[in-house]
Structure formats: structure tokens, C-alpha cells
Motif scaffolding. Structure first.
Motif: not given
Ligand SMILES: Cc1cc2nc3c(=O)[nH]c(=O)nc-3n(C[C@H](O)[C@H](O)[C@H](O)COP(=O)(O)O)c2cc1C
Length: 335
Positions: A26, A233-234
């Protein structure tokens, strides 16, 4: 030569190559970030931010910041935030009309306001409701269907296994596992070995997510989980070129000696990528929608610089996009 050294993920008839997925986020995985990541290469499947199923049928696709997109953003999975089976038919019809390549169900979001509405990770406590939601979605669409979960409230293999099997049985074609419990913060080391357990239990493909910021992380995650794909993600905002690096690394099984830094952009290229993101924001969004999204992106992108907190602070405190860009240019010129 086999595509990506044979690295292909298929679910519900959709071929994803390389099996590297952009996470729904998001405020972050909007059109501008998706295009930036795609231009850098290596991403196999793009995603929307989570879309409230209740609102989706009423959104104007050319005005809604959640739906605007460029035709090049393909394939694009639509993530739905469902709270009731009654929302499914109209939401799925809208997603199909808007050209979704796949549908993903958000079963992992820990945000309190989402949980209060009965959505996201709250649904992992309501398996029978989840069964109805998945079955109804399956009944309404032939699109590939995935779900995204966390590991649950506490480590409980039996409960997690039953929940994952329920998803598979109800018609989910692919499962993404964010390897953390519902209440665990991002700072905590992800539990990739638990993705391995899920992989072992299911017949459908399993994608690992959480804490992948480098080729070394990707290799460690794959070794621990045996996952069929990785979701980023991030790091997509911090290092939009990571997908390309991972695709290259994966093609050689992350052979020792593969140095991800050898393919990292130079400082000049990093500055150009930041500018490109600003341009994409302008192309995608009306002026009042741009600054917030630049702030969100910069929060992550600033990590590329030793004194990146100065960049982040300068952009955060800017009253408008032009000021933010001017301040960012000043930083980039001296970084
Ligand atoms: C700012 C932000 C917004 C997120 N919004 C969603 C979302 O809309 N839907 C979802 O399933 N996960 C959401 N997540 C979780 C990510 O999809 C992901 O599972 C999480 O960041 C871990 O992955 P990463 O370590 O690669 O960032 C969000 C994470 C962040 C940081």
C-alpha cells in the motif's frame, strides 16, 4: 537456451519467468514503482497495492491512484482485500474488466484497521470464512488465484498446515508466505524454514517472502525454503534493480563468486533512477498525489546513500514536489 535457465513458475495457466514477484505494498506498488521496477528488468509478476473489494467496483480506473496504470505493466496481479463473500462477484468482475492477469487474496495484513474490518490477517483466525471467500472467488473467475499469508498468531505447525491445505482444497493455485508471525516486526529475522514446511505440505507452488534484500538473502531463502519463487517488497523501492540481479544470480544457482555488486548501478545511474521515478510519478498521478508517494519511495531509496537520512529528511519536510525535487537534486549532486 532455456528461459532463465529453466526458472519458470506456472500457476493457473500463467507462466512467470523469472519467478520473481513484486509484493503488494500500500502506498508503494503503484503504477510509477511498477514501471520503474519493470524498466530495470528481472521481475516476473507485478502487483497492485491491496484493493478494498468493497470499493473496487466504484473506482474510476482513469482517476483512481490505485488503478491508474500504463499498458506496459504486464502481467499484473490484483490483490483483493475481502471481508465478505458478498463482495466477491463485483470485485472479481471489475478486476477482470481492468485486465488483471491474476487475483491475489490478502490474508496477511496485520494493520489494526484492516483487522477491525475483518480482513487481512484477521481472516487466518476464521478458516471457515476463508473457505467461503476462496470458493466464491474460484466460482466467479477462471483467472489464476493466489493467496498471501503470514505464519499465523503463533508458531503452530498443525494449525498452519490445516489452514494451508484448506486454501489449496478451496481452489487457490499458488500460496505466498510472508515468513513472519502476525505480530512480528520487520526487524525480526524472517523464518524462511517455515516456508519450507508449507512447501512440503502442499502440491501448489509456494512463494517465499520477507527480508530479501540481496542475492545472498535470496540464495539463503531458497536453500531454507525450497520455494518455487521469491516475492520482493521493500527492496523493490530501495533497490529497484534487485530483480535483475536476482534473475542473473538465480540463472547460475547463485554460484559462489557471483558478486551482486558487479551489476549494481553506479552513483550516477542511481541518481538517474531516482529522477526517472519522479518523472513516472508525474506521468501517473495528478499533482496532489505525487508528493506523498515520493516521500514513501524516498524513505526506502535513501538507503543507497551513506548520508541518505539527509535526503529522506529533505524530501519529508518539503511542502511540494518541486521543492522536494530541488532538494533531492542538491543531495544527489553532492552524494
Ligand atoms: C509500506 C508497506 C505496505 C504494504 N502493503 C501490503 C499490502 O497492501 N498487501 C500485502 O499483502 N502486504 C503488504 N505489505 C507487506 C509486503 O507485501 C511484504 O509481505 C513485506 O513487506 C515483507 O516483504 P519484504 O521484506 O520483501 O519487504 C506491505 C509492506 C509495506 C512495507
Amino acid at each position: 537456451m532455456k528461459e532463465n535457465n529453466g526458472r519458470v513458475l506456472e500457476y493457473g495457466g500463467l507462466r512467470i519467468s523469472p519467478p520473481l514477484l513484486l509484493a503488494p505494498m500500500a502506498g508503494l506498488t503503484h503504477s510509477a514503482l511498477r514501471r520503474l521496477v519493470q524498466e530495470q528488468g528481472g521481475v516476473g509478476l507485478l502487483s497492485t497495492e491491496m484493493l478494498a473489494a468493497k470499493r473496487l467496483p466504484h473506482e474510476n480506473p482513469t482517476l483512481s491512484p490505485y488503478l491508474v496504470r500504463h499498458p506496459s505493466e504486464q502481467p499484473l496481479s490484483f490483490q483483493l482485500l475481502l471481508t465478505s463473500p458478498a463482495e466477491v462477484a463485483a470485485a472479481v468482475a471489475s478486476a477482470e474488466e481492468l485486465g488483471a492477469a491474476a487475483i491475489d487474496l490478502n490474508l496477511g495484513c496485520p494493520a489494526p484497521d484492516i483487522r477491525r474490518q475483518g480482513g487481512g490477517s484477521r481472516l487466518m483466525e476464521e478458516p471457515q470464512m476463508v473457505r467461503r471467500l476462496v470458493q466464491e472467488t474460484r466460482r466467479r473467475t477462471a483467472l489464476p488465484l493466489s493467496a498471501k499469508i503470514r505464519l499465523g498468531e503463533e508458531l503452530n505447525a498443525e494449525r498452519l498446515r490445516a489452514f494451508c491445505l484448506l486454501l489449496e482444497d478451496a481452489g487457490v493455485d499458488l500460496l505466498t508466505v510472508h515468513a513472519r508471525l502476525r505480530g512480528e516486526p520487520y526487524g525480526r529475522k524472517p523464518r524462511w524454514e517455515w516456508v519450507g514446511k508449507v512447501k512440503h505440505w502442499l502440491r501448489i507452488p509456494v512463494v517465499a517472502n520477507g527480508g530479501i534484500f540481496s542475492a545472498a538473502d535470496a540464495a539463503a531463502c531458497l536453500a531454507a525454503s525450497g520455494a518455487d519463487g521469491l516475492m520482493i517488497g521493500r527492496a523493490a523501492a530501495a533497490t529497484p534493480w534487485l530483480f535483475r540481479q536476482l534473475a542473473e544470480g538465480w540463472a547460475t544457482d547463485f554460484a559462489p563468486g557471483h558478486d551482486e555488486l558487479s551489476t549494481a548501478p553506479s552513483q550516477e545511474q542511481k541518481a538517474a533512477i531516482y529522477r526517472r521515478f519522479c518523472e513516472l510519478l508525474k506521468e501517473s498521478f495528478t499533482p496532489e498525489r505525487r508528493l506523498g508517494r515520493l516521500k514513501e519511495f524516498t524513505h526506502y531509496y535513501a538507503r543507497n546513500y551513506q548520508f541518505g537520512h539527509h535526503l529522506a529528511a529533505a524530501v519529508q519536510s518539503s511542502p511540494d514536489l518541486d521543492t522536494a525535487r530541488r532538494r533531492a537534486e542538491h543531495f544527489l549532486a553532492t552524494a
